[in-house]
Design a protein around this motif. Structure first.
Motif, mmCIF file in Angstrom:
data_model
loop_
_atom_site.group_PDB
_atom_site.id
_atom_site.type_symbol
_atom_site.label_atom_id
_atom_site.label_comp_id
_atom_site.label_asym_id
_atom_site.label_seq_id
_atom_site.Cartn_x
_atom_site.Cartn_y
_atom_site.Cartn_z
ATOM 1 N N ASP A 53 -27.017 -76.412 0.476
ATOM 2 C CA ASP A 53 -26.800 -77.178 -0.709
ATOM 3 C C ASP A 53 -26.569 -76.199 -1.811
ATOM 4 N N TRP A 54 -25.583 -75.980 -2.080
ATOM 5 C CA TRP A 54 -25.000 -75.019 -3.121
ATOM 6 C C TRP A 54 -25.591 -74.982 -4.531
ATOM 7 N N ASP A 55 -25.847 -76.439 -5.065
ATOM 8 C CA ASP A 55 -26.415 -76.772 -6.371
ATOM 9 C C ASP A 55 -27.787 -75.987 -6.207
ATOM 10 N N ALA A 56 -28.724 -76.492 -5.155
ATOM 11 C CA ALA A 56 -29.828 -76.295 -5.166
ATOM 12 C C ALA A 56 -30.079 -74.658 -4.793
ATOM 13 N N ILE A 57 -29.349 -73.945 -4.164
ATOM 14 C CA ILE A 57 -29.182 -72.483 -4.190
ATOM 15 C C ILE A 57 -29.017 -71.824 -5.445
ATOM 16 N N ARG A 58 -28.135 -72.416 -6.381
ATOM 17 C CA ARG A 58 -28.334 -71.993 -7.677
ATOM 18 C C ARG A 58 -29.323 -72.172 -8.443
ATOM 19 N N ASP A 59 -30.071 -73.172 -8.296
ATOM 20 C CA ASP A 59 -31.401 -73.372 -9.016
ATOM 21 C C ASP A 59 -32.206 -72.309 -8.409
ATOM 22 N N ARG A 60 -32.477 -71.910 -7.225
ATOM 23 C CA ARG A 60 -33.430 -71.205 -6.820
ATOM 24 C C ARG A 60 -33.131 -69.657 -7.080
ATOM 25 N N TYR A 61 -31.800 -69.138 -7.376
ATOM 26 C CA TYR A 61 -31.546 -67.874 -7.684
ATOM 27 C C TYR A 61 -31.121 -67.547 -9.067
ATOM 28 N N TYR A 62 -30.885 -68.653 -9.848
ATOM 29 C CA TYR A 62 -30.555 -68.142 -11.231
ATOM 30 C C TYR A 62 -31.471 -67.941 -12.049
ATOM 31 N N PRO A 63 -32.740 -68.184 -11.972
ATOM 32 C CA PRO A 63 -33.935 -67.465 -12.690
ATOM 33 C C PRO A 63 -34.138 -66.087 -12.062
ATOM 34 N N GLN A 64 -33.995 -65.682 -11.136
ATOM 35 C CA GLN A 64 -34.129 -64.243 -10.625
ATOM 36 C C GLN A 64 -33.159 -63.168 -11.334
ATOM 37 N N ALA A 65 -31.813 -64.220 -11.230
ATOM 38 C CA ALA A 65 -30.790 -63.142 -11.718
ATOM 39 C C ALA A 65 -30.942 -62.898 -13.306
ATOM 40 N N ILE A 66 -31.315 -63.902 -13.984
ATOM 41 C CA ILE A 66 -31.800 -63.622 -15.404
ATOM 42 C C ILE A 66 -32.901 -62.770 -15.658
ATOM 43 N N ALA A 67 -33.901 -62.705 -14.746
ATOM 44 C CA ALA A 67 -34.880 -61.830 -14.738
ATOM 45 C C ALA A 67 -34.648 -60.433 -14.513
ATOM 46 N N ALA A 68 -33.437 -60.167 -13.784
ATOM 47 C CA ALA A 68 -33.114 -58.765 -13.199
ATOM 48 C C ALA A 68 -33.086 -57.946 -14.537
ATOM 49 N N ARG A 69 -33.614 -56.764 -14.279
ATOM 50 C CA ARG A 69 -33.762 -55.664 -15.327
ATOM 51 C C ARG A 69 -32.592 -54.831 -15.471
ATOM 52 N N ASP A 70 -31.823 -54.542 -14.608
ATOM 53 C CA ASP A 70 -30.604 -53.646 -14.491
ATOM 54 C C ASP A 70 -29.625 -54.479 -13.399
ATOM 55 N N GLU A 71 -28.371 -53.615 -13.372
ATOM 56 C CA GLU A 71 -27.316 -54.043 -12.769
ATOM 57 C C GLU A 71 -27.697 -53.872 -11.271
ATOM 58 N N LYS A 72 -28.535 -53.102 -10.628
ATOM 59 C CA LYS A 72 -28.803 -53.039 -9.258
ATOM 60 C C LYS A 72 -29.667 -54.064 -8.901
ATOM 61 N N GLN A 73 -30.683 -54.585 -9.607
ATOM 62 C CA GLN A 73 -31.311 -55.755 -9.382
ATOM 63 C C GLN A 73 -30.510 -57.018 -9.323
ATOM 64 N N LEU A 74 -29.714 -56.951 -10.312
ATOM 65 C CA LEU A 74 -28.845 -58.265 -10.754
ATOM 66 C C LEU A 74 -28.052 -58.552 -9.358
ATOM 67 N N TYR A 75 -27.145 -57.472 -8.956
ATOM 68 C CA TYR A 75 -26.480 -57.684 -7.808
ATOM 69 C C TYR A 75 -27.178 -57.954 -6.378
ATOM 70 N N ALA A 76 -28.516 -57.325 -6.313
ATOM 71 C CA ALA A 76 -29.182 -57.534 -4.982
ATOM 72 C C ALA A 76 -29.365 -59.175 -5.151
ATOM 73 N N VAL A 77 -29.840 -59.697 -6.315
ATOM 74 C CA VAL A 77 -30.124 -61.186 -6.280
ATOM 75 C C VAL A 77 -28.816 -62.007 -5.966
ATOM 76 N N ILE A 78 -27.707 -61.828 -6.374
ATOM 77 C CA ILE A 78 -26.518 -62.264 -6.215
ATOM 78 C C ILE A 78 -26.227 -62.250 -4.675
ATOM 79 N N ASN A 79 -26.208 -61.137 -4.236
ATOM 80 C CA ASN A 79 -26.055 -60.890 -2.701
ATOM 81 C C ASN A 79 -26.906 -61.599 -1.789
ATOM 82 N N ARG A 80 -28.331 -61.940 -2.164
ATOM 83 C CA ARG A 80 -29.333 -62.639 -1.685
ATOM 84 C C ARG A 80 -28.762 -63.942 -1.304
ATOM 85 N N MET A 81 -28.410 -64.388 -2.661
ATOM 86 C CA MET A 81 -27.856 -65.712 -2.835
ATOM 87 C C MET A 81 -26.534 -66.052 -1.818
#
Length: 303
Positions: A53-81
């Motif tokens: 469910d791609w919509d549900a996956i967005r809901d799961r990972y979007y808050p983590q992406a917003i909370a990422a403190r730097d580029e490395k953390q952000l791309y780690a979240v995106i790749n987990r998604m």
């Protein structure tokens, strides 16, 4: 390959003062995340999204992406998604990683991309770790320049793949007739065939060595040469990373690779997740002894 956008962050002003750092971070993080999620939703070859469910996956990972403190953390979240799709050609590359990849190989302590070695008995060993423009000409020129040539060994153990048009031309160096290589299935279906095949193709003895790090276009070439009977195939099962990835720019200078095509060989075999198993199964490690190379040499010498 598309031109990459330069890395730049635009700072906006609100009520005559700079927006707080956290708000700026949220803005760029959200833009990068949303662009990646949307591109996959629109471009991925499997409309069922691998049963996710791609919509549900967005809901799961979007808050983590917003909370990422730097580029490395952000791309780690995106790749987990993106990992939820379990597809070898769906991944994001950060601006920092792209800058590193552009450094000269000697600065990154990487082996040479191409290496030709003349072996005893008139054998030519060709090692190359990509499918980049010019690789086909290099292979052709090395073969033509070798006097008394009695056999060619293609060592693909460190080759993770590359451009499909280069694959088509390299395959054409070893067959006299145009042949179907792969079928790409996506929004539209594409058939790719060997290029340049004809009477000038190398028709002598041929072996190909593969291993767990052999991926993508290198797997397709090994499968084509081995299954067609054109070459001895030696080594261990390949990586099984064969879908059709297309690169897209992300805000801030990153890159997203999306598998826009599923790929099957001419006989319908799917290598993604399965890999190619060579006929002659030999350990592919080069140390303490190179058993795979020894086996290829032995086969070409008729022993």
């Amino acid at each position: 390959m598309r031109r990459l956008a330069s890395l730049s962050l635009l700072f906006c002003l609100l009520a005559g003062s700079a927006i707080p750092g956290g708000a700026r971070n949220e803005s760029i993080n959200g833009r990068v995340f949303d662009r990646a999620w949307t591109l996959v939703a629109e471009r991925y070859w499997d409309r069922a999204m691998g049963g996710n469910d791609w919509d549900a996956i967005r809901d799961r990972y979007y808050p983590q992406a917003i909370a990422a403190r730097d580029e490395k953390q952000l791309y780690a979240v995106i790749n987990r998604m993106l990992d939820q799709l379990d597809d070898s050609h769906v991944y994001a590359t950060s601006p920092g990683e792209l800058r590193w990849s552009k450094e000269p190989p000697e600065d990154r302590d990487m082996p040479a991309a191409r290496r030709a070695t003349r072996l005893d008995g008139g054998l030519l060993l060709l090692r190359f770790n990509q499918f980049d423009p010019g690789d086909d000409r290099w292979i052709r020129d090395e073969i033509r320049a070798t006097e008394g040539l009695r056999g060619v060994i293609l060592d693909l153990r460190d080759n993770g793949g590359g451009r499909d048009d280069v694959l088509d031309r390299i395959a054409g160096l070893f067959t006299t007739r145009k042949a179907l290589l792969i079928r790409l299935n996506g929004r539209r279906d594409i058939e790719e065939t060997t290029r340049g095949a004809g009477p000038n193709a190398y028709q002598g003895p041929l072996a190909v060595i593969v291993g767990p790090d052999t991926g993508s276009a290198a797997e397709i070439l090994a499968f084509f040469l081995g299954e067609s009977g054109r070459a001895y195939s030696v080594g261990e099962r390949t990586a099984g990373t064969v879908t059709g990835g297309v690169d897209h720019d992300l805000p801030g200078g990153g890159r997203l690779t999306v598998a826009e095509y599923d790929i099957r060989t001419a006989n319908g075999t799917r290598l993604e997740g399965n890999g190619f198993t060579p006929k002659y199964r030999v350990p592919s490690a080069r140390k303490p002894t190179d058993a795979a190379l020894a086996k290829a040499v032995s086969l070409l010498r008729g022993k």
